[in-house]
Each structure stands twice: as C-alpha cells, then as structure tokens.
Design an enzyme around this catalytic site. Structure first.
Site, PDB file in Angstrom:
ATOM      1  N   ASP A  79       0.904  -1.172   0.043  1.00  0.00           N
ATOM      2  CA  ASP A  79      -0.004   0.219   0.012  1.00  0.00           C
ATOM      3  C   ASP A  79       0.823   1.381   0.209  1.00  0.00           C
ATOM      4  OD1 ASP A  79      -1.676   1.983   0.216  1.00  0.00           O
ATOM      5  OD2 ASP A  79      -2.788   1.071   2.251  1.00  0.00           O
ATOM      6  N   ASP A 122       0.861   0.428   8.560  1.00  0.00           N
ATOM      7  CA  ASP A 122      -0.136   0.046   7.837  1.00  0.00           C
ATOM      8  C   ASP A 122       0.381  -1.416   7.038  1.00  0.00           C
ATOM      9  OD1 ASP A 122      -2.417  -1.063   6.601  1.00  0.00           O
ATOM     10  OD2 ASP A 122      -3.248   1.134   6.234  1.00  0.00           O
TER      11      ASP A 122
END
Length: 452
Positions: A291, A310
């Site tokens: 990501d 994340d």
C-alpha cells in the site's frame, strides 16, 4: 480519561444495494463534474492515444470524495488510488481535493466506537487505559486510529475497524465489477475477474487485524535495526481481529517534505531510502508492503527516520516471481531483449506466441519505463516527464487489443507499490541514483577470484 462531548461521523452503509446507490451517486457526481464536453474529450483522447487532463470543478470533486469518504471500504481504496495516480490527469485543484482521501475518511459516530470497544475489550474496557482520546487522529478506508495510554504507561496507537466494512467488501467488489463491465474499463480480450478476486482476497486480509499484526511482526524481523526506518511494535494483549494496538510514533506524512520547510537533501534522502526499501522488500525480504499511501510513511525530522505504518496489504512473494523480476530487471539494464521477453512471458506480461510486433512494442514500453536505470548519475524525478510518456504509450497498448494474456493476479499489488514509489519520488522532486541502487541490490556478486 480524555473524552470529547461530541463525536461527528456516520455509520458505514453495509447493504449491497445501499452501497451500489452511494457508488452510483459518486459516479454521477464525477460525470457531472467532467461534463459533456469533458466526456467527449476523454473519449477522443482514448481513441487518439493523446492524454487528456480531467477538468473537474471543486464542488463536484468535493461531492465525489465526500461520498467515498462516507462509504469507506473497497470503494474508498479505489478513490485513494485515483488520488495518487491521477495527480497528473486531474487538474491541480481537483487533485488537491482528491488527495484528502489518502489521509482521512469520515469517522464513525461515538455510539459505534463505544460498541466496538465494548465488544472487543468488555464492558469495563476503559479500566485498561489511563488516557484514551476519543477524537481519532486518523481515519482511512477500513478503520480509524486513536491515541491511548495504558495503566502501565505504554503510549499506543489503536487502529479500530469500522463496523460493517468487512461484510461490505464482497458487495463493493461486485459493484465495481458491474460498473467496470458497464463502462468497458478492461482491455480487449482480458478477463478482469481474476484481478477482482485477488482484490477481494487482499481486502479481506486487510480487514483481519490479527493477520496484520502477524505481517507487521514478520516485516519488523526482516528489516532488523535499520537506521533509516522504524516499525512500531505490536501489543498483543490489546490486539484483536478488529483492533490493532501498536506503539505510537511521531512524525508527518513523508510527502510533506515537498513543502518549503524542508531542504532538498532531506527529500533526496527520504526518497532514496524508500526506493531502496522497495527493492529490498522484493529481492531480499520476499515480503512487500504493497500500500503506497503516502500517509503510511511518517517522517521524524529530529531523527531523520521514517516510521512504516499499515501492514494490512503485506504480501509474501513467490520465489519464482522474485526470480522472474530479477531476470527482467537485469536483462533490461543489460539491453538483453530476448532475456526481457523470456522474463515477461514468465510474469504474464506477454504470451509466448504473441505476434512479433506486439512483443516488440511491449519490450519498447518496458525499456521506456526503465529510463531511471539507464542514467549514469542521479535521476531527477522532479523534472522528468516519464510518467506522461509511459502513460500515453501504455494506454495505447491497453486499448489496442495487443494483450493476449495478463500478469499473474498476485503481482497486481506489486505494480501498485512500484508506481507508488515512483510517484512519491516525483512528489518530492527528488534525485535518486536508482541505477547504482538496483545494481547493488539485485545483481548477484561476481565470484571471488581463486587465491594464487
């Protein structure tokens, strides 16, 4: 305990028809913002291969982003990708508004937040904390983040999942597939179903915070004690499938380095470190955080380190794919077009029996995209128009029907990471010696000479 008297927000719509309605409204806002003339220009540019910049009014752009921010989930992920990779397609004003999707979504209302905490930690959940800030410090597509301090003094960031997001993933993917078929978004002859299924699997992984905690710990072990990066530790006693407890880390999103408050040296150093990390993830770790949201990298000006956040989109990469990417990169650097063709066939970029002209065109595109590797010195991403050239040539291929095959679906998120690293270096207007970096990371060392 810190508690605000008012927590704005809205519940996540979870029924498929409701989400399709919201997605349809968002698409209508986008189409209305483009207008009849804009739609004509987009159609003309699609046929001619010439890039068009989407002219969106600020009001329609705001409506579009606000609709996705209320939906959260998979459709907001789509909007986040548009905000990153569309900055050179949208007008600067529209791109600026779209960029809001990278850093925040609409938070859940206080009543929902309390229900989640009670369900995960029990009715007396507040006794676990000395301080809990009810106002989130961040809200994204799947959850929101709160600062907290435990009774024993640990400073934490708690990522709390939006209720209903996990249950809405399948309907979102089905709705996106429906819109994709309606508007003919796939290239001729390519079945996009395997890619949508891979996206479905990925989003379900991202919505499992136990799985993210495991990925974070694996990545942290692979990275080790790196002077350029910091990975927060997981706190297992407060981590569940719907709440991820991590060390709280300070910093600003790394793309803020593009501002006037930071020197070029800081921009170059950050971009170089993240580019090197991207290569190490693939070729050394075999584990890639896919990501590329700029908000997932927090820069600490005091230490110069970048905190990595994340890990829900973390993928292990099959050894055969790592080997094929290595062969492709080395063949491209060496100008070995036959080696490029063999590696591209192994990765699904072209078919073994494709027409010679299609193979040649695809190899030309790969060589164009590798321009930073052919530069003897630092490549200046800030002055480069490579994105536009690759975009224009790639779109011509995309719509020409030249593709007889498609890349392995599990490599889709690797392409997303590569693009994100490029776009970040461009955003920072950084100079990166990518050619030397690639040589150092992926070319096998020469055998040592035998002692006399």
């Amino acid at each position: 305990m810190t508690k605000s008297t008012k927590q704005p927000g809205s519940a996540v719509p979870s029924r498929r028809l409701s989400r399709l309605w919201h997605l349809g409204r968002a698409t209508t806002d986008l189409a209305a913002g483009v207008g009849v003339k804009g739609m004509y220009e987009l159609a003309r540019s699609r046929n001619s291969g010439e890039p068009a910049r989407i002219q969106l009014s600020p009001e329609h752009t705001r409506r579009f982003t606000e609709r996705l921010a209320r939906m959260r989930g998979a459709v907001m992920k789509m909007g986040q990708l548009m905000s990153m990779e569309g900055s050179d397609i949208f007008t600067p004003e529209a791109a600026e508004i779209m960029s809001a999707l990278r850093e925040r979504a609409e938070p859940m209302p206080m009543s929902q937040l309390s229900q989640v905490l009670e369900r995960e930690y029990g009715a007396d959940w507040d006794k676990r904390f000395r301080r809990f800030e009810f106002k989130p410090i961040a809200a994204a597509s799947i959850g929101q983040v709160h600062r907290a301090e435990t009774r024993d003094g640990r400073r934490l960031a708690l990522k709390i999942q939006f209720p209903g997001v996990r249950d809405s993933i399948d309907s979102d993917i089905d709705n996106i597939a429906l819109l994709g078929q309606t508007f003919g978004m796939a290239p001729k002859g390519i079945d996009i179903k395997p890619f949508l299924e891979e996206a479905r699997r990925q989003l379900h992984r991202e919505a499992d915070y136990d799985a993210e905690a495991e990925a974070l710990e694996r990545y942290r072990a692979r990275l080790g004690d790196d002077p350029d990066f910091l990975v927060p530790a997981v706190h297992r006693d407060l981590t569940t499938r719907n709440v991820l407890a991590m060390d709280f880390v300070d910093g600003v999103p790394v793309d803020r380095l593009a501002g006037a408050d930071y020197r070029r040296a800081a921009r170059d150093r950050a971009a170089t470190a993240l580019m090197r990390l991207t290569l190490r993830e693939l070729f050394e770790f075999g584990l890639v955080q896919t990501d590329p949201n700029f908000g997932n990298y927090l820069y600490d000006a005091d230490s110069g380190r970048i905190a990595l956040l994340d890990f829900g989109a973390t993928h292990g990469v099959a050894p055969e794919h790592v080997a094929a990417f290595r062969r492709l990169a080395l063949a491209t650097i060496d100008g070995d077009r036959e080696g490029m063709r063999e590696a591209s066939v192994a990765l699904g970029y072209m078919g073994a029996d494709d027409p010679v002209e299609h193979i040649g065109t695809m190899l030309d595109l790969l060589q164009l995209a590798s321009e930073p590797l052919s530069t003897d010195d630092h490549y200046d991403f800030g002055t480069s128009d490579l994105f536009e050239r690759v975009y224009r040539q790639g779109r011509e291929l995309f719509h020409s029907g030249a593709f007889s095959t498609a890349p392995a679906p599990e490599t889709m998120f690797l392409h997303r990471k590569f693009m994100g690293s490029f776009m970040l270096s461009r955003r920072l207007r950084a100079r990166v010696d990518l050619a030397a970096m690639v040589e150092g990371v992926i070319r096998p060392p020469a055998p040592a000479a035998a002692a006399a």
